[in-house]
Write a protein that holds these residues in place. Structure first.
Motif, PDB file in Angstrom:
ATOM      1  N   TRP A 245       0.839  -1.215   0.000  1.00 49.73           N
ATOM      2  CA  TRP A 245       0.000   0.000   0.000  1.00 49.73           C
ATOM      3  C   TRP A 245       0.867   1.256   0.000  1.00 49.73           C
ATOM      4  O   TRP A 245       0.610   2.207  -0.755  1.00 49.73           O
ATOM      5  CB  TRP A 245      -0.928   0.005   1.204  1.00 49.73           C
ATOM      6  N   GLU A 246       1.913   1.279   0.820  1.00 48.06           N
ATOM      7  CA  GLU A 246       2.772   2.463   0.892  1.00 48.06           C
ATOM      8  C   GLU A 246       3.456   2.742  -0.448  1.00 48.06           C
ATOM      9  O   GLU A 246       3.606   3.898  -0.842  1.00 48.06           O
ATOM     10  CB  GLU A 246       3.837   2.278   1.975  1.00 48.06           C
ATOM     11  N   LEU A 247       3.856   1.686  -1.143  1.00 37.04           N
ATOM     12  CA  LEU A 247       4.584   1.864  -2.401  1.00 37.04           C
ATOM     13  C   LEU A 247       3.661   2.240  -3.558  1.00 37.04           C
ATOM     14  O   LEU A 247       4.055   3.002  -4.449  1.00 37.04           O
ATOM     15  CB  LEU A 247       5.330   0.581  -2.769  1.00 37.04           C
ATOM     16  N   THR A 248       2.440   1.715  -3.571  1.00 31.96           N
ATOM     17  CA  THR A 248       1.565   1.854  -4.740  1.00 31.96           C
ATOM     18  C   THR A 248       0.407   2.814  -4.563  1.00 31.96           C
ATOM     19  O   THR A 248      -0.126   3.319  -5.559  1.00 31.96           O
ATOM     20  CB  THR A 248       0.969   0.494  -5.120  1.00 31.96           C
ATOM     21  N   GLN A 249      -0.040   3.030  -3.329  1.00 32.41           N
ATOM     22  CA  GLN A 249      -1.261   3.789  -3.059  1.00 32.41           C
ATOM     23  C   GLN A 249      -2.437   3.231  -3.877  1.00 32.41           C
ATOM     24  O   GLN A 249      -3.360   3.961  -4.247  1.00 32.41           O
ATOM     25  CB  GLN A 249      -1.059   5.271  -3.352  1.00 32.41           C
ATOM     26  N   GLY A 250      -2.366   1.921  -4.170  1.00 29.50           N
ATOM     27  CA  GLY A 250      -3.483   1.259  -4.827  1.00 29.50           C
ATOM     28  C   GLY A 250      -3.495   1.344  -6.344  1.00 29.50           C
ATOM     29  O   GLY A 250      -4.475   0.935  -6.977  1.00 29.50           O
ATOM     30  N   GLN A 251      -2.436   1.867  -6.981  1.00 35.06           N
ATOM     31  CA  GLN A 251      -2.398   1.910  -8.451  1.00 35.06           C
ATOM     32  C   GLN A 251      -2.485   0.463  -8.961  1.00 35.06           C
ATOM     33  O   GLN A 251      -1.614  -0.358  -8.658  1.00 35.06           O
ATOM     34  CB  GLN A 251      -1.111   2.592  -8.927  1.00 35.06           C
ATOM     35  N   PRO A 252      -3.528   0.106  -9.711  1.00 35.52           N
ATOM     36  CA  PRO A 252      -3.799  -1.305 -10.012  1.00 35.52           C
ATOM     37  C   PRO A 252      -2.662  -2.050 -10.708  1.00 35.52           C
ATOM     38  O   PRO A 252      -2.377  -3.207 -10.356  1.00 35.52           O
ATOM     39  CB  PRO A 252      -5.051  -1.227 -10.901  1.00 35.52           C
ATOM     40  N   TRP A 253      -2.019  -1.427 -11.716  1.00 35.95           N
ATOM     41  CA  TRP A 253      -0.940  -2.147 -12.398  1.00 35.95           C
ATOM     42  C   TRP A 253       0.210  -2.419 -11.443  1.00 35.95           C
ATOM     43  O   TRP A 253       0.767  -3.525 -11.428  1.00 35.95           O
ATOM     44  CB  TRP A 253      -0.439  -1.354 -13.610  1.00 35.95           C
ATOM     45  N   LEU A 254       0.567  -1.450 -10.636  1.00 36.75           N
ATOM     46  CA  LEU A 254       1.670  -1.640  -9.686  1.00 36.75           C
ATOM     47  C   LEU A 254       1.346  -2.739  -8.680  1.00 36.75           C
ATOM     48  O   LEU A 254       2.209  -3.553  -8.341  1.00 36.75           O
ATOM     49  CB  LEU A 254       1.975  -0.329  -8.953  1.00 36.75           C
ATOM     50  N   VAL A 255       0.108  -2.768  -8.196  1.00 40.34           N
ATOM     51  CA  VAL A 255      -0.304  -3.797  -7.233  1.00 40.34           C
ATOM     52  C   VAL A 255      -0.165  -5.184  -7.852  1.00 40.34           C
ATOM     53  O   VAL A 255       0.405  -6.110  -7.254  1.00 40.34           O
ATOM     54  CB  VAL A 255      -1.753  -3.555  -6.761  1.00 40.34           C
ATOM     55  N   ASN A 256      -0.660  -5.338  -9.071  1.00 40.93           N
ATOM     56  CA  ASN A 256      -0.558  -6.631  -9.748  1.00 40.93           C
ATOM     57  C   ASN A 256       0.883  -6.972 -10.102  1.00 40.93           C
ATOM     58  O   ASN A 256       1.297  -8.133 -10.013  1.00 40.93           O
ATOM     59  CB  ASN A 256      -1.422  -6.627 -11.014  1.00 40.93           C
ATOM     60  N   ALA A 257       1.658  -5.969 -10.506  1.00 37.56           N
ATOM     61  CA  ALA A 257       3.054  -6.212 -10.892  1.00 37.56           C
ATOM     62  C   ALA A 257       3.888  -6.679  -9.706  1.00 37.56           C
ATOM     63  O   ALA A 257       4.714  -7.597  -9.844  1.00 37.56           O
ATOM     64  CB  ALA A 257       3.654  -4.946 -11.496  1.00 37.56           C
TER      65      ALA A 257
END
Length: 525
Positions: A245-257
Motif C-alpha cells: 500500500w505504501e509503495l503503490t497507493q493502490g495503483q492497479p498495475w503496480l499492485v498486480n506487478a
C-alpha cells in the motif's frame, strides 16, 4: 493456476481480479443509461478500464432492456489526420465487434455502401442511425481509447456522435460512454482543416457527466492478494501488505506487478511454502523499475510533455505554489495518474517518486564516471564525506553542462545529485525520496546494507533563495526532523546556490553543525 495480470483486460478464469462491476458505480451508470445520457469514463493507463467496460457490456446484454456493444477505436490512430482511412478502420472494428459480440452482421454488410454514399464526414452517424432503427432494443455503445485518436479524425468522431444525439433512442444509440485516459474536457485537438485548436468539450458538448475509475483501496489489495493465498496456500506477511500500500497507493498495475514479481518471477517466491515478506516486496519493486516495464516506459514518455513538466518540475524542486501552475495542466497530470491533489500537490505514489527522477536522469547515470568501490570503507559502510566531496567537485566542474542537458532545468541540481548517488547505490543500496510542491526542499534517504547491518543517511536538498544564514537555520531544522523520522544520526544538508553573479569560491563550502546533540554536515554548491 491463476496469476496476477499485468497486460490487457483481466479474465477471472485466468487472473486474480476484483469483480469489475464492483469497481464501477453501477447504480449511477445504469441511471445515466436509463436517462439516455452520453458520458465519459476515464482513468490512467492500466487501471482496469477495459476490463470494467467488457463486464458492463456482458451485464447489459444479459438484461432484457438494451443491446450493448464495446469496441476500441485505437485502430484509427495510425491514420492520424487522414479522416477517410481513420473512419474506415473505426467502422470496420465496430462491425467486427458487433458480429462477434452480438451476432449482428448489419454493420458489416451495409458498411461499404453507407461509406460510399455518406463519406467520412457522416458515415458513422448514418451507420448508427440505420442500425438503431433496425435494432429490436435501444443501443448502448462503449467506445474505448477515444483519446488515442488524433486531430481531425477525433473531431469527426465526436461531432458525428454529437450530431446524432437528438435522434436517440429510436434513431441513434440510447447512451454512449466514451472511455480514455483523459476527460473529454482536456482534449486539445489540433485541426489541420480548421487551422486551430478545438477543445473536446466543444466538439462533444452533449457530455452529461465525467466519471473516474478509482485506484484500489487497502481492502481491495487485501482481497486481490487473498485470492492467491486461497489458491496456492502462500500467505503475505501483514507488514508486506502494508508496504504494498505504501509503495503503490493502490495503483492497479503496480499492485498486480508486485504480486506477479514476488509470486511468479522471483525464485524464492515460487516456493509456495514461503511467506511473501516486506523484503521480497522491496526487491520486486526494484526489479520492476530496473526492467523498465511497458507501464514505466509509458510513464517516462509522458514526462517529456511540456504540460506535464510544468506540474512535475516544481514538485521535484519543492518550489512554487499550486496557483502558479495552470489548473488545466494540474488536472491533466492527475488524469494521467502522475500526481495526487489531496492536500499538498505530490507524486501519486512512492514507486513513481523513484521512477520519475531515475527516468529523467537515466542517460546521465550511465555517463557519470563514478564507481561505488571508491566510496566504500573497510567496514563496508559508505564514506559519505568522501562521496559528498566528490560530488561537490563534480558539480563545480560539470553542473552548467549537465544541468543544461535536462529538460527539467529548474530541478536540475537536485536531479544531478540524485543521478550521481543512484550511480553509486545501484551496486546494492537504494534511495527513498520525499518531495511535494511548496515544501521548499527535497528529502533523500540513502539505505546501504553492510556487514549484516544497514546504514541510513539523510540528505536534505535546498535551493538558496534568501540569505544563507536563514536557509541554513531552516535547513538544519528540517534535516534533523527527517533524520529523527528515519531513525538515523547521519545527515547532510546540501545548499544549491544558483546565483550566476557569484563565484564558485563564494558558493562552495563545507561545515559541520551540532544541532540538538547531533552533528549535521553542510555542503554549499
Amino acid at each position: 493456476m491463476r496469476f496476477f495480470n499485468t497486460a490487457g483486460p483481466a479474465d477471472s478464469k485466468k487472473h486474480y481480479c476484483l469483480p469489475p462491476l464492483d469497481r464501477l458505480n453501477l447504480k449511477q451508470i445504469l441511471s445515466l443509461i436509463d436517462q439516455e445520457k452520453y458520458f465519459v469514463l476515464h482513468a490512467p493507463r492500466q487501471t482496469g478500464k477495459t476490463t470494467c467496460l467488457l463486464a458492463l457490456m456482458d451485464y447489459l446484454n444479459q438484461q432484457a432492456t438494451y443491446r450493448c456493444l464495446y469496441f476500441n477505436v485505437e485502430v484509427g490512430q495510425f491514420a492520424r489526420e487522414d479522416v477517410n482511412r481513420g473512419m474506415k478502420a473505426i467502422l470496420s472494428e465496430m462491425a467486427s465487434m458487433a458480429r462477434t459480440s452480438l451476432g449482428d452482421s448489419f454493420v458489416k454488410e451495409s458498411l461499404q455502401e453507407i461509406f460510399e454514399q455518406s463519406g467520412e464526414g457522416s458515415a458513422l452517424n448514418e451507420v448508427l442511425t440505420l442500425w438503431a432503427e433496425k435494432s429490436p432494443k435501444p443501443l448502448v455503445l462503449l467506445i474505448d481509447e477515444i483519446d488515442s485518436l488524433i486531430g481531425d479524425t477525433l473531431i469527426a468522431v465526436l461531432r458525428q456522435l454529437r450530431a446524432g444525439y437528438p435522434k436517440r433512442p429510436a434513431l441513434f444509440p440510447q447512451s454512449i460512454v466514451l472511455c480514455g485516459v483523459r476527460d473529454v474536457r482536456d482534449y486539445r485537438i489540433h485541426s489541420n482543416r480548421e487551422k486551430m485548436i478545438i477543445t473536446g468539450g466543444s466538439a462533444f458538448n452533449v457530455n452529461a457527466e465525467s466519471m473516474r475509475l478509482g485506484d484500489f483501496t487497502k481492502e481491495d489489495i487485501d482481497a486481490l492478494y487473498r485470492q492467491h493465498t486461497s489458491e496456492s496456500g502462500q500467505p503475505f506477511e501483514p507488514t508486506a501488505m502494508v508496504l504494498v500500500w505504501e509503495l503503490t497507493q493502490g495503483q492497479p498495475w503496480l499492485v498486480n506487478a508486485l504480486g506477479y514479481e514476488c509470486c511468479f518471477r522471483m525464485e524464492e517466491g515460487q516456493d509456495r511454502s514461503r511467506s511473501i515478506t516486506p523484503e521480497m516486496i522491496a526487491r520486486a519493486k526494484e526489479n520492476i523499475i530496473l526492467r523498465r516495464e511497458t507501464h514505466i516506459d509509458q510513464l517516462a514518455d509522458k514526462l517529456q510533455e511540456n504540460r506535464v513538466r510544468k506540474v512535475i518540475e516544481p514538485i521535484l524542486s519543492g518550489e512554487g505554489r499550486p496557483e502558479q501552475i495552470p489548473e488545466d495542466d494540474i488536472l491533466y497530470a492527475e488524469d494521467l495518474g502522475l500526481i495526487r491533489t489531496a492536500g499538498q500537490l505530490h507524486i501519486a505514489n512512492k514507486i513513481y517518486q523513484e521512477i520519475i527522477p531515475r527516468a529523467l536522469t537515466f542517460s546521465t547515470q550511465l555517463t557519470i564516471n563514478q564507481s561505488p568501490e571508491w566510496y566504500v570503507s573497510e567496514d563496508g559502510r559508505l564514506d559519505m564525506n568522501r562521496l559528498m566531496k566528490a560530488f561537490q567537485d563534480f558539480f563545480r566542474e560539470h553542473s552548467e553542462h549537465w544541468v543544461e542537458r535536462f529538460q527539467y532545468k529548474e530541478a536540475g541540481p537536485q536531479l544531478l545529485l540524485q543521478a550521481f548517488l543512484q550511480r553509486i547505490v545501484n551496486s546494492g543500496g537504494k534511495i527513498e525520496r520525499e518531495y511535494a510542491l511548496g515544501r521548499k526542499r527535497t528529502d533523500l534517504l540513502m539505505i546501504w546494507p553492510y556487514s549484516g547491518s544497514v546504514q541510513k543517511v539523510v540528505l536534505e536538498l535546498k535551493i538558496l533563495y534568501t540569505s544563507l544564514k536563514v536557509t541554513l537555520k531552516k535547513g538544519l531544522e528540517q534535516t534533523w526532523e527527517y533524520m529523527d523520522y528515519c531513525g538515523t544520526k547521519e545527515g547532510h544538508l546540501v545548499i544549491f546556490d544558483r546565483d550566476q553573479n557569484k563565484t564558485w569560491d563564494e558558493k562552495i563550502f563545507q561545515r559541520t553543525e551540532d544541532y540538538k546533540g547531533i552533528q549535521i554536515k553542510m555542503w554549499g554548491m
